[in-house]
Design an enzyme around this catalytic site. Structure first.
Site, PDB file in Angstrom:
ATOM      1  N   HIS A   1     -74.750   5.584 -15.780  1.00  0.00           N
ATOM      2  CA  HIS A   1     -74.127   6.849 -16.180  1.00  0.00           C
ATOM      3  C   HIS A   1     -72.655   6.558 -16.451  1.00  0.00           C
ATOM      4  O   HIS A   1     -72.071   5.701 -15.773  1.00  0.00           O
ATOM      5  CB  HIS A   1     -74.117   7.887 -15.050  1.00  0.00           C
TER       6      HIS A   1
ATOM      7  N   ASP B   1     -70.576   6.294 -13.381  1.00  0.00           N
ATOM      8  CA  ASP B   1     -70.767   5.132 -12.499  1.00  0.00           C
ATOM      9  C   ASP B   1     -69.789   4.017 -12.841  1.00  0.00           C
ATOM     10  O   ASP B   1     -69.448   3.204 -11.989  1.00  0.00           O
ATOM     11  CB  ASP B   1     -72.169   4.511 -12.662  1.00  0.00           C
TER      12      ASP B   1
HETATM   13  C1  XUL Z   1     -81.356  11.775 -10.084  1.00  0.00           C
HETATM   14  C2  XUL Z   1     -81.783  10.635 -10.907  1.00  0.00           C
HETATM   15  C3  XUL Z   1     -80.825  10.121 -11.949  1.00  0.00           C
HETATM   16  C4  XUL Z   1     -81.458   9.920 -13.284  1.00  0.00           C
HETATM   17  C5  XUL Z   1     -80.471   9.654 -14.393  1.00  0.00           C
HETATM   18  O1  XUL Z   1     -82.293  12.181  -9.159  1.00  0.00           O
HETATM   19  O2  XUL Z   1     -82.842  10.102 -10.711  1.00  0.00           O
HETATM   20  O3  XUL Z   1     -80.271   8.930 -11.551  1.00  0.00           O
HETATM   21  O4  XUL Z   1     -82.327   8.808 -13.246  1.00  0.00           O
HETATM   22  O5  XUL Z   1     -79.498  10.616 -14.471  1.00  0.00           O
END
Ligand code: XUL
Ligand code: CO
Length: 435
Positions: A99, A102
């Site tokens: 993300h 991150d």
């Molecule tokens: C949240 C989750 C996230 C998604 C991507 O529960 O799993 O990490 O994979 O946003």
């Protein structure tokens, strides 16, 4: 390359009898399974979020991990990137995923945050070229910052909708630039707490609108990867709009978006939806939307998202059965969006988590392959439905019978004979091959 994990060498396959906890016991990337290398079947990705950005907090306490990049701005972000690629290389993971939040600290304006993301993308571009590690997917964090507390695409404020759109665009651009093979949308705050303050129809329409903008933009920039939606039934909101596979499939079909999306299915989210992961995967496969998987398991006794590394061999065997029956991943992979426990504070714990996760999938792949090739499982299941292959069964299946004609057959038959479902026998076959 940094030398953060001093003294650790590349994790190698040593076979099931090795007692080296820092070796693979089942994951042998070059081993051929059903005509394909194991690495190409499983397409493992390390997730930046839990392995590098998560600090070990829970609702009852804060940070437990000590990492030199925490609180250190862009210098920290650069060190984190170095260490992340060191770990990917030591593990031999072919992919990573992230993300925006991150990888870079947020700045005081959107433009500055975007600049930071792009600076990190420059670093990633270089590291991808140096190491050969690829990007399985990129995504935007549209759930942590308080601006998204009332939703991102489903926020009642159009300014937040626009901010979310700008954030998605920035992340799609970076994902595309880095050769990312998929783009993920997890609707973290797309849901609601109470209908008293929520216009459900309006919010669902807004979500569909954002998804169609994403599709238009994908075509515009020539992004050839899949757009993946990740279902989850609750947490953070009480009612998440992307509840489970079937809900997402129905929503996409309703809005004519099903050809442009696939699903990123997570084991822990399947558990929260009171499904099994193989059910969630099968539902997606039936719709032609089996995209990728988040491998982390949940907890079977409680009802929050524990994001644990996979460990339960029977669960992963059932997942691999669905995957192999459907011809494997077509562009997706297995990502470890999983966190070690907050009291697993040694550096090696990150390795143990990934090694165990990669091994349990590799072992399950081999077992599922054996079950398909050598056990009576496929034949038994096919035989259960065999009477639809000819005679009246086939006529019915092909839509040749009206309800009246069906009733005539039914009337003449009397009580159908009882046929056992043999669940225990099926289970015994699985356990005979789980070894
Ligand atoms: C949240 C989750 C996230 C998604 C991507 O529960 O799993 O990490 O994979 O946003
Ligand atoms: Co996930």
């Amino acid at each position: 390359m940094s030398d953060f994990f001093k003294g650790l060498s590349k994790v190698e396959y040593e076979g099931p009898d090795s007692d080296n906890p820092l070796a693979f016991h089942h994951y042998n990337p070059d081993e051929i399974v059903m005509g394909k290398r194991m690495e190409e079947h499983l397409r493992f990705a390390v997730a930046y979020w839990h392995s590098f950005a998560w600090e070990g907090g829970d609702p009852f306490g804060g940070r437990t991990f000590e990492r030199p990049w925490f609180d250190d701005g862009m210098d920290g972000a650069r060190l984190k990137a170095d260490v992340a690629f060191e770990l990917f290389s030591l593990l031999g993971a072919p992919y990573f995923c992230f993300h925006d939040a991150d990888v870079r600290p947020e700045s005081e304006s959107f433009a500055k945050s975007k600049k930071r993301l792009e600076a990190l993308a420059d670093i990633f571009e270089q590291k991808i070229a140096e190491t050969g590690v690829k990007l399985l997917w990129g995504t935007a964090n549209l759930f942590s910052n308080r601006r998204f507390m009332g939703g991102a695409a489903t926020n009642p404020d159009p300014d937040v909708f626009a901010y979310a759109g700008a954030t998605i665009k920035a992340n799609m651009d970076v994902t595309h630039r880095l050769g990312g093979e998929n783009y993920v949308l997890w609707g973290g705050r797309e849901g609601y707490e109470t209908l008293l303050n929520t216009n459900l129809g309006q919010e669902m329409d807004q979500m569909a609108r954002m998804l169609s903008m994403v599709v238009d933009y994908k075509h515009k920039i020539g992004f050839s990867g899949a757009i993946l939606i990740e279902p989850k039934p609750q947490e953070p909101t009480k009612h998440q709009y992307d509840f489970d596979s079937e809900t997402v499939i129905g929503f996409l079909r309703h809005h004519g978006l099903d050809k442009d999306f696939k699903l990123n299915i997570e084991t822990s989210h399947a558990t929260l939806a009171q499904h099994t992961m193989d059910h969630e995967m099968q539902a997606a496969a039936n719709a032609g939307m089996l995209g990728s998987i988040d491998a982390n398991r949940g907890d079977y006794q409680n009802s929050w998202d524990t994001d644990q590394f996979p460990y339960n061999i029977n669960e992963t065997v059932e997942m691999m059965l669905v995957l192999l029956r459907h011809g494997g991943f077509q562009g997706g992979g297995v990502n470890f969006d999983a966190k070690r426990r907050r009291n697993s504070t040694d550096l090696n714990d990150t390795f143990f988590g990934h090694i165990g996760g990669m091994d349990v999938f590799a072992r399950s792949l081999l077992i599922a392959d054996d079950l398909i090739q050598k056990s009576p499982l496929e034949k038994m299941r096919a035989e259960r439905y065999a009477s639809f292959d000819n005679g009246k069964g086939a006529d019915f299946e092909q839509g040749k019978l009206s309800l009246e004609q069906l009733a005539e057959i039914g009337n003449a038959l009397g009580e159908p004979k009882q046929t056992s479902g043999q669940q225990e026998l099926y289970e015994n076959i699985i356990n005979r091959f789980v070894r």
